[in-house]
Design a protein around this motif. Structure first.
Motif, PDB file in Angstrom:
ATOM      1  N   ALA A   1       0.982  -1.157  -0.020  1.00 35.74           N
ATOM      2  CA  ALA A   1      -0.005  -0.072  -0.083  1.00 35.74           C
ATOM      3  C   ALA A   1       0.746   1.426  -0.182  1.00 35.74           C
ATOM      4  O   ALA A   1       0.699   2.172  -0.632  1.00 35.74           O
ATOM      5  N   ALA A   2       1.908   1.342   0.720  1.00 36.37           N
ATOM      6  CA  ALA A   2       2.823   2.570   0.912  1.00 36.37           C
ATOM      7  C   ALA A   2       3.577   2.531  -0.337  1.00 36.37           C
ATOM      8  O   ALA A   2       3.644   3.946  -0.936  1.00 36.37           O
ATOM      9  N   VAL A   3       3.875   1.621  -1.199  1.00 35.55           N
ATOM     10  CA  VAL A   3       4.404   1.812  -2.412  1.00 35.55           C
ATOM     11  C   VAL A   3       3.449   2.237  -3.499  1.00 35.55           C
ATOM     12  O   VAL A   3       3.813   3.270  -4.319  1.00 35.55           O
ATOM     13  N   VAL A   4       2.115   1.900  -3.476  1.00 38.67           N
ATOM     14  CA  VAL A   4       0.970   2.541  -4.444  1.00 38.67           C
ATOM     15  C   VAL A   4       0.992   3.923  -4.170  1.00 38.67           C
ATOM     16  O   VAL A   4       0.916   4.691  -4.951  1.00 38.67           O
ATOM     17  N   PHE A   5       0.912   4.062  -2.734  1.00 38.79           N
ATOM     18  CA  PHE A   5       0.580   5.763  -2.566  1.00 38.79           C
ATOM     19  C   PHE A   5       1.896   6.368  -2.947  1.00 38.79           C
ATOM     20  O   PHE A   5       1.803   7.787  -3.409  1.00 38.79           O
ATOM     21  N   ALA A   6       3.087   5.994  -2.738  1.00 33.94           N
ATOM     22  CA  ALA A   6       4.384   6.839  -3.203  1.00 33.94           C
ATOM     23  C   ALA A   6       4.387   7.245  -4.653  1.00 33.94           C
ATOM     24  O   ALA A   6       4.655   8.190  -5.114  1.00 33.94           O
ATOM     25  N   VAL A   7       3.910   6.191  -5.475  1.00 30.98           N
ATOM     26  CA  VAL A   7       4.021   6.369  -6.985  1.00 30.98           C
ATOM     27  C   VAL A   7       2.916   7.005  -7.340  1.00 30.98           C
ATOM     28  O   VAL A   7       3.057   7.712  -8.342  1.00 30.98           O
ATOM     29  N   TRP A   8       1.729   6.908  -6.592  1.00 33.11           N
ATOM     30  CA  TRP A   8       0.292   7.796  -7.082  1.00 33.11           C
ATOM     31  C   TRP A   8       0.509   9.309  -6.654  1.00 33.11           C
ATOM     32  O   TRP A   8       0.113  10.108  -7.446  1.00 33.11           O
ATOM     33  N   ARG A   9       0.757   9.370  -5.348  1.00 34.68           N
ATOM     34  CA  ARG A   9       0.459  10.556  -4.862  1.00 34.68           C
ATOM     35  C   ARG A   9       1.723  11.286  -4.297  1.00 34.68           C
ATOM     36  O   ARG A   9       1.717  12.684  -4.058  1.00 34.68           O
ATOM     37  N   ARG A  10       2.910  10.634  -4.273  1.00 39.47           N
ATOM     38  CA  ARG A  10       4.170  11.462  -3.843  1.00 39.47           C
ATOM     39  C   ARG A  10       3.844  12.052  -2.526  1.00 39.47           C
ATOM     40  O   ARG A  10       3.962  13.178  -2.452  1.00 39.47           O
ATOM     41  N   PRO A  11       3.298  11.530  -1.581  1.00 36.89           N
ATOM     42  CA  PRO A  11       2.909  12.127  -0.257  1.00 36.89           C
ATOM     43  C   PRO A  11       3.769  12.744   0.566  1.00 36.89           C
ATOM     44  O   PRO A  11       3.445  13.731   1.481  1.00 36.89           O
ATOM     45  N   TRP A  12       4.921  12.690   0.442  1.00 38.24           N
ATOM     46  CA  TRP A  12       6.072  13.262   1.279  1.00 38.24           C
ATOM     47  C   TRP A  12       6.031  14.834   1.006  1.00 38.24           C
ATOM     48  O   TRP A  12       6.507  15.725   2.079  1.00 38.24           O
TER      49      TRP A  12
ATOM     50  N   THR B   1      -3.374  20.933   1.875  1.00 39.79           N
ATOM     51  CA  THR B   1      -3.063  19.775   1.136  1.00 39.79           C
ATOM     52  C   THR B   1      -4.155  18.909   0.865  1.00 39.79           C
ATOM     53  O   THR B   1      -5.166  18.782   1.706  1.00 39.79           O
ATOM     54  N   SER B   2      -3.959  17.752   0.377  1.00 41.13           N
ATOM     55  CA  SER B   2      -5.060  16.578   0.203  1.00 41.13           C
ATOM     56  C   SER B   2      -5.206  15.811   1.187  1.00 41.13           C
ATOM     57  O   SER B   2      -4.078  15.414   1.981  1.00 41.13           O
ATOM     58  N   PRO B   3      -6.379  15.683   1.934  1.00 35.65           N
ATOM     59  CA  PRO B   3      -6.039  14.207   2.950  1.00 35.65           C
ATOM     60  C   PRO B   3      -5.657  13.110   2.371  1.00 35.65           C
ATOM     61  O   PRO B   3      -4.896  12.136   3.154  1.00 35.65           O
ATOM     62  N   ILE B   4      -5.930  12.826   1.176  1.00 41.09           N
ATOM     63  CA  ILE B   4      -5.218  11.375   0.667  1.00 41.09           C
ATOM     64  C   ILE B   4      -3.750  11.388   0.679  1.00 41.09           C
ATOM     65  O   ILE B   4      -3.184  10.431   0.858  1.00 41.09           O
ATOM     66  N   ASP B   5      -3.249  12.604   0.434  1.00 37.59           N
ATOM     67  CA  ASP B   5      -1.616  12.768   0.376  1.00 37.59           C
ATOM     68  C   ASP B   5      -1.451  12.677   1.806  1.00 37.59           C
ATOM     69  O   ASP B   5      -0.309  11.912   2.155  1.00 37.59           O
TER      70      ASP B   5
ATOM     71  N   MET C   1       3.312   5.555   4.282  1.00 35.60           N
ATOM     72  CA  MET C   1       4.618   5.235   3.856  1.00 35.60           C
ATOM     73  C   MET C   1       5.603   5.180   5.440  1.00 35.60           C
ATOM     74  O   MET C   1       6.468   4.299   5.403  1.00 35.60           O
ATOM     75  N   LEU C   2       5.180   5.845   6.335  1.00 31.18           N
ATOM     76  CA  LEU C   2       5.818   5.742   7.597  1.00 31.18           C
ATOM     77  C   LEU C   2       5.418   4.475   8.281  1.00 31.18           C
ATOM     78  O   LEU C   2       6.391   3.781   8.985  1.00 31.18           O
ATOM     79  N   ALA C   3       4.126   3.954   7.975  1.00 28.31           N
ATOM     80  CA  ALA C   3       3.677   2.513   8.518  1.00 28.31           C
ATOM     81  C   ALA C   3       4.752   1.594   8.172  1.00 28.31           C
ATOM     82  O   ALA C   3       4.955   0.493   8.651  1.00 28.31           O
ATOM     83  N   GLY C   4       4.800   1.537   6.764  1.00 29.09           N
ATOM     84  CA  GLY C   4       5.721   0.665   6.055  1.00 29.09           C
ATOM     85  C   GLY C   4       7.041   0.684   6.542  1.00 29.09           C
ATOM     86  O   GLY C   4       7.791  -0.474   7.157  1.00 29.09           O
ATOM     87  N   VAL C   5       7.587   1.646   7.180  1.00 27.55           N
ATOM     88  CA  VAL C   5       9.060   1.679   7.978  1.00 27.55           C
ATOM     89  C   VAL C   5       8.814   1.052   9.277  1.00 27.55           C
ATOM     90  O   VAL C   5       9.683   0.232   9.701  1.00 27.55           O
ATOM     91  N   ILE C   6       7.692   1.529   9.793  1.00 25.82           N
ATOM     92  CA  ILE C   6       7.607   0.775  11.302  1.00 25.82           C
ATOM     93  C   ILE C   6       7.372  -0.631  11.471  1.00 25.82           C
ATOM     94  O   ILE C   6       7.674  -1.198  12.398  1.00 25.82           O
ATOM     95  N   ILE C   7       6.693  -1.006  10.510  1.00 21.46           N
ATOM     96  CA  ILE C   7       6.363  -2.394  10.583  1.00 21.46           C
ATOM     97  C   ILE C   7       7.319  -3.314  10.065  1.00 21.46           C
ATOM     98  O   ILE C   7       7.401  -4.368  10.272  1.00 21.46           O
TER      99      ILE C   7
END
Length: 269
Positions: free
Chosen positions: A34-45, A159-163, A170-176
């Motif tokens: 899921a984190a990878v999908v968000f990173a590619v789709w939204r660039r949420p950083w 900013t967008s709530p989806i971002d 993405m932070l969850a991916g690091v923590i888990i």
């Protein structure tokens, strides 16, 4: 409704994963894909860096909740029936809905939905104490998810709530990763298992959480908490349409009670 529908499509892919990957590995695959999908789709950083300090802390806290909540959820359902885990998980939203029930009408709506969920979840109090510990930990974290995600949805109009959601994931991916990466390594070399993990991530941690953000930005927190009762009701309907599973009399009554409770509820002004 969109969140409720997709929330129960993920476990259909997880069935394949449980036969091939340990529980912690499944949790890692779900969050990281899921984190990878968000990173590619939204660039949420970009939204994270542009947010105010208190918003960043909420995003970080939500990411931690995502990671630990999903880990506890899979630990619980590995040993307990899904209906039992779902019923325990619903206890937190009931408390939030009760806190926001400012009228007799909403108290009646809450009573109807609780009765409906009880009929739908088929609670069985059979399992090890550790399994119930995981289930109750998941319930507490799910309640925190509602509180934090509702705050993130309304935190920063610039900013967008989806971002902001994507940054949390993405932070969850690091923590888990310390909890589940080692168990997930074999799946990275198996294309079928890896595709199933991506499907779980998209259907369980991308689409429903995006719908949640869109709903939370428009609904009071207590109203959203009440609407969590749609999850087990939708599962019964999906079972009829997709699997041809005919619901029992009590399941039909449960769906009707949940629908009545949702229809009766009115958000507090």
């Amino acid at each position: 409704m969109g969140s409720a529908i997709f929330h129960y499509l993920g476990p259909s892919f997880a069935v394949l994963l449980f036969a091939r990957v340990p529980v912690a590995g499944v949790a890692w695959l779900r969050i990281v894909s899921a984190a990878v999908v968000f990173a590619v789709w939204r660039r949420p950083w970009r939204a994270f860096l542009a947010a105010a300090s208190h918003t960043r802390w909420m995003i970080v806290a939500l990411g931690a909740v995502f990671a630990v909540m999903n880990y506890c959820f899979y630990r619980a359902i590995a040993e307990l029936p899904l209906g039992t885990v779902a019923a325990i998980e619903f206890m937190g939203p009931v408390a939030l809905a009760l806190a926001g029930a400012r009228s007799q009408r909403n108290m009646m709506a809450l009573a109807l939905t609780v009765a409906g969920v009880y009929m739908l979840t088929h609670v069985r109090l059979a399992g090890t104490p550790l399994a119930f510990t995981w289930a109750f930990a998941n319930a507490v974290l799910f309640t925190l998810y509602i509180v934090l995600a509702h705050g993130v949805a309304r935190a920063d109009p610039a900013t967008s709530p989806i971002d902001r959601l994507g940054a949390s994931m993405m932070l969850a991916g690091v923590i888990i990763s310390p909890l589940g990466f080692r168990d997930a390594v074999p799946a990275l070399l198996d294309p079928i298992t890896l595709c199933a993990g991506v499907a779980v991530g998209i259907s369980s941690s991308v689409i429903p959480y995006v719908f949640d953000q869109l709903a939370m930005s428009r609904l009071p927190r207590s109203t959203y908490a009440l609407f969590v009762a749609l999850l087990p009701a939708t599962a019964v309907i999906i079972g009829v349409i997709v699997l041809g599973q005919i619901p029992t009399f009590f399941e039909n009554v449960g769906v009707g009670l949940v629908a009545a409770g949702v229809a009766l509820h009115r958000p507090a002004p």
